[in-house]
Design a protein around this motif. Structure first.
Motif, PDB file in Angstrom:
ATOM      1  N   TRP A  43      -3.009  -1.272  -1.538  1.00 44.06           N
ATOM      2  CA  TRP A  43      -3.143  -0.088  -0.709  1.00 44.06           C
ATOM      3  C   TRP A  43      -2.402   0.978  -1.411  1.00 44.06           C
ATOM      4  O   TRP A  43      -3.128   2.096  -1.625  1.00 44.06           O
ATOM      5  CB  TRP A  43      -2.661  -0.088   0.596  1.00 44.06           C
ATOM      6  CG  TRP A  43      -2.785   1.159   1.383  1.00 44.06           C
ATOM      7  CD1 TRP A  43      -3.858   1.389   2.228  1.00 44.06           C
ATOM      8  CD2 TRP A  43      -1.952   2.125   1.570  1.00 44.06           C
ATOM      9  NE1 TRP A  43      -3.779   2.617   2.897  1.00 44.06           N
ATOM     10  CE2 TRP A  43      -2.526   3.314   2.350  1.00 44.06           C
ATOM     11  CE3 TRP A  43      -0.780   2.395   1.277  1.00 44.06           C
ATOM     12  CZ2 TRP A  43      -1.879   4.479   2.688  1.00 44.06           C
ATOM     13  CZ3 TRP A  43      -0.055   3.856   1.398  1.00 44.06           C
ATOM     14  CH2 TRP A  43      -0.744   4.641   2.156  1.00 44.06           C
ATOM     15  N   GLN A  46      -4.718   1.906  -4.563  1.00 48.14           N
ATOM     16  CA  GLN A  46      -5.717   2.401  -4.290  1.00 48.14           C
ATOM     17  C   GLN A  46      -5.945   4.040  -3.678  1.00 48.14           C
ATOM     18  O   GLN A  46      -6.779   4.772  -3.753  1.00 48.14           O
ATOM     19  CB  GLN A  46      -6.780   1.706  -3.364  1.00 48.14           C
ATOM     20  CG  GLN A  46      -7.135   0.425  -3.946  1.00 48.14           C
ATOM     21  CD  GLN A  46      -7.550  -0.567  -2.837  1.00 48.14           C
ATOM     22  OE1 GLN A  46      -7.579  -0.512  -1.662  1.00 48.14           O
ATOM     23  NE2 GLN A  46      -8.269  -1.674  -3.261  1.00 48.14           N
ATOM     24  N   ASN A  47      -4.699   4.211  -3.188  1.00 48.19           N
ATOM     25  CA  ASN A  47      -4.399   5.667  -2.639  1.00 48.19           C
ATOM     26  C   ASN A  47      -3.575   6.515  -3.467  1.00 48.19           C
ATOM     27  O   ASN A  47      -3.213   7.479  -3.148  1.00 48.19           O
ATOM     28  CB  ASN A  47      -4.085   5.457  -1.201  1.00 48.19           C
ATOM     29  CG  ASN A  47      -4.968   4.752  -0.361  1.00 48.19           C
ATOM     30  OD1 ASN A  47      -5.690   5.595   0.391  1.00 48.19           O
ATOM     31  ND2 ASN A  47      -4.670   3.563  -0.091  1.00 48.19           N
ATOM     32  N   HIS A  48      -3.129   5.989  -4.673  1.00 47.03           N
ATOM     33  CA  HIS A  48      -2.235   6.690  -5.484  1.00 47.03           C
ATOM     34  C   HIS A  48      -3.036   7.952  -5.943  1.00 47.03           C
ATOM     35  O   HIS A  48      -4.278   7.902  -6.234  1.00 47.03           O
ATOM     36  CB  HIS A  48      -1.657   5.890  -6.485  1.00 47.03           C
ATOM     37  CG  HIS A  48      -0.410   6.492  -7.207  1.00 47.03           C
ATOM     38  ND1 HIS A  48      -0.673   7.126  -8.469  1.00 47.03           N
ATOM     39  CD2 HIS A  48       0.889   6.500  -6.917  1.00 47.03           C
ATOM     40  CE1 HIS A  48       0.844   7.470  -8.607  1.00 47.03           C
ATOM     41  NE2 HIS A  48       1.517   7.150  -7.737  1.00 47.03           N
ATOM     42  N   GLU A  49      -2.163   8.838  -6.248  1.00 49.08           N
ATOM     43  CA  GLU A  49      -2.907  10.323  -6.723  1.00 49.08           C
ATOM     44  C   GLU A  49      -3.662  10.131  -8.035  1.00 49.08           C
ATOM     45  O   GLU A  49      -4.570  10.706  -8.538  1.00 49.08           O
ATOM     46  CB  GLU A  49      -1.751  11.470  -6.574  1.00 49.08           C
ATOM     47  CG  GLU A  49      -1.640  11.846  -5.199  1.00 49.08           C
ATOM     48  CD  GLU A  49      -0.385  13.153  -5.387  1.00 49.08           C
ATOM     49  OE1 GLU A  49      -0.217  13.609  -4.414  1.00 49.08           O
ATOM     50  OE2 GLU A  49       0.004  13.361  -6.494  1.00 49.08           O
ATOM     51  N   THR A  51      -5.052   7.961 -11.554  1.00 50.75           N
ATOM     52  CA  THR A  51      -6.077   7.106 -11.709  1.00 50.75           C
ATOM     53  C   THR A  51      -5.499   5.966 -12.474  1.00 50.75           C
ATOM     54  O   THR A  51      -4.523   6.374 -13.253  1.00 50.75           O
ATOM     55  CB  THR A  51      -7.276   7.497 -12.247  1.00 50.75           C
ATOM     56  OG1 THR A  51      -7.052   7.904 -13.540  1.00 50.75           O
ATOM     57  CG2 THR A  51      -8.006   8.615 -11.377  1.00 50.75           C
ATOM     58  N   THR A  61       4.762   2.414  -8.101  1.00 55.29           N
ATOM     59  CA  THR A  61       3.311   2.117  -8.514  1.00 55.29           C
ATOM     60  C   THR A  61       3.158   1.166  -9.560  1.00 55.29           C
ATOM     61  O   THR A  61       2.337   0.232  -9.439  1.00 55.29           O
ATOM     62  CB  THR A  61       2.643   3.521  -8.982  1.00 55.29           C
ATOM     63  OG1 THR A  61       2.783   4.604  -8.079  1.00 55.29           O
ATOM     64  CG2 THR A  61       1.221   3.434  -9.233  1.00 55.29           C
TER      65      THR A  61
END
Length: 319
Positions: A43, A46-49, A51, A61
């Protein structure tokens, strides 16, 4: 494209970089992480600012990515069973590599190699590249059938030199050298590659998905499947062939120089060498080829090329 593949494409294109990443992702402590922790890591990714095509500087991360790489299948996005995750590969194969290297009796050698190839084949099957027809029962049944046949054949091949030597009572020094010292390394390397090819044969029979640079699936390619299986088989042959050969070579020099005289001490040295070489070779073998493989446009089938103008294509190699 799965976050794992995007990460490998961004940060794992050089051998040295892949080696460092695998050295971290193979940490056995990652096996202790719960399913909830793995899902939380996914999660976060996929939701990290940022790419995953950019270098990951944030430590939280990065740790999430390492946990994902070591625990989640990039095709199905499902959590891999603990015993078949990459960090478990070395600890679970080490005992069987050690006992197989002893080369005592044909029956025991057959048993040890049967168990060894059973685990490595199951590991290959679980971590293989999914095919578009992978959910069909017939394909799974075929893979299991091929796998069992390959395991039995590989175990027989591993024990064959000892059977031959005992049957014809060949006990000379040269025969002992060939059968017990020289043959095991290439045989284990070849049989390990063979079992990998057999259990993943549906990948080059049915093809695997290939993606463009944006991660969009553009088609199913048998050529890409063949390339993925060939690379994995080669890396497996190098892994176990080297693990058998290098310790035997070093032990030869140790015994010749008479650095260690006690049989018990020699056994300890052999155990240490095998453990050290296998520990080092696992990340090296996994790093030989990119996990997010790349295939040239001219190497793909015409039906794929006719549907896209892309020049770069990617696929999941599997482990």
């Amino acid at each position: 494209m799965d976050p794992n593949l995007r990460f490998w494409r961004a940060e794992g294109q050089s051998f040295s970089r892949r080696l460092l990443l695998w050295a971290d992702a193979l940490d056995p402590l990652l096996l202790l992480k719960s399913s909830n922790e793995i899902k939380k890591a996914r999660w976060l990714i996929q939701n990290h600012e940022k790419t995953s095509s950019e270098p990951t500087q944030n430590n939280q991360t990065r740790q999430a990515f390492l946990l994902s790489l070591s625990s989640v299948h990039p095709d199905t996005e499902k959590i891999i069973p603990v015993l078949f995750r990459p960090p478990a590969f070395m600890p679970l194969t080490l005992p069987w590599v050690i006992v197989s290297s002893l080369q005592h009796q044909a029956k025991s050698t057959f048993f040890f190699q049967f168990v060894f190839h059973t685990y490595t084949t199951a590991f290959t099957l679980v971590n293989g590249n999914g095919t578009p027809k992978a959910e069909e029962y017939s394909v799974k049944e075929k893979q299991i059938f091929y796998g069992l046949g390959a395991i039995s054949y590989a175990a027989c091949v591993g024990a064959l030199p000892l059977i031959f030597m005992n049957r014809y009572t060949l006990k000379g020094p040269l025969t002992q050298l060939i059968v017990r010292k020289l043959l095991p390394a290439p045989l284990l390397g070849v049989t390990s590659a063979f079992t990998a090819v057999m259990v993943r044969s549906p990948e080059f029979e049915n093809g695997i998905q290939v993606m463009d640079r944006n991660g969009n699936v553009v088609g199913v390619s048998r050529n890409a499947g063949e390339k993925a299986v060939r690379e994995t088989a080669l890396s497996r042959a190098v892994l176990f062939g080297t693990t058998f050969f290098v310790p035997e070579l070093l032990m030869h020099f140790v015994q010749r120089a008479k650095l260690v005289k006690s049989p018990r001490a020699l056994s300890s040295v052999r155990l240490f060498l095998i453990t050290s070489v296998l520990t080092g070779m696992v990340p090296v073998s996994l790093s030989m080829f990119p996990q997010c493989g790349q295939i040239k446009r001219e190497d793909l089938e015409p039906e794929i090329l006719s549907s896209t103008e892309e020049t770069e294509f990617f696929y999941n190699r599997g482990i």
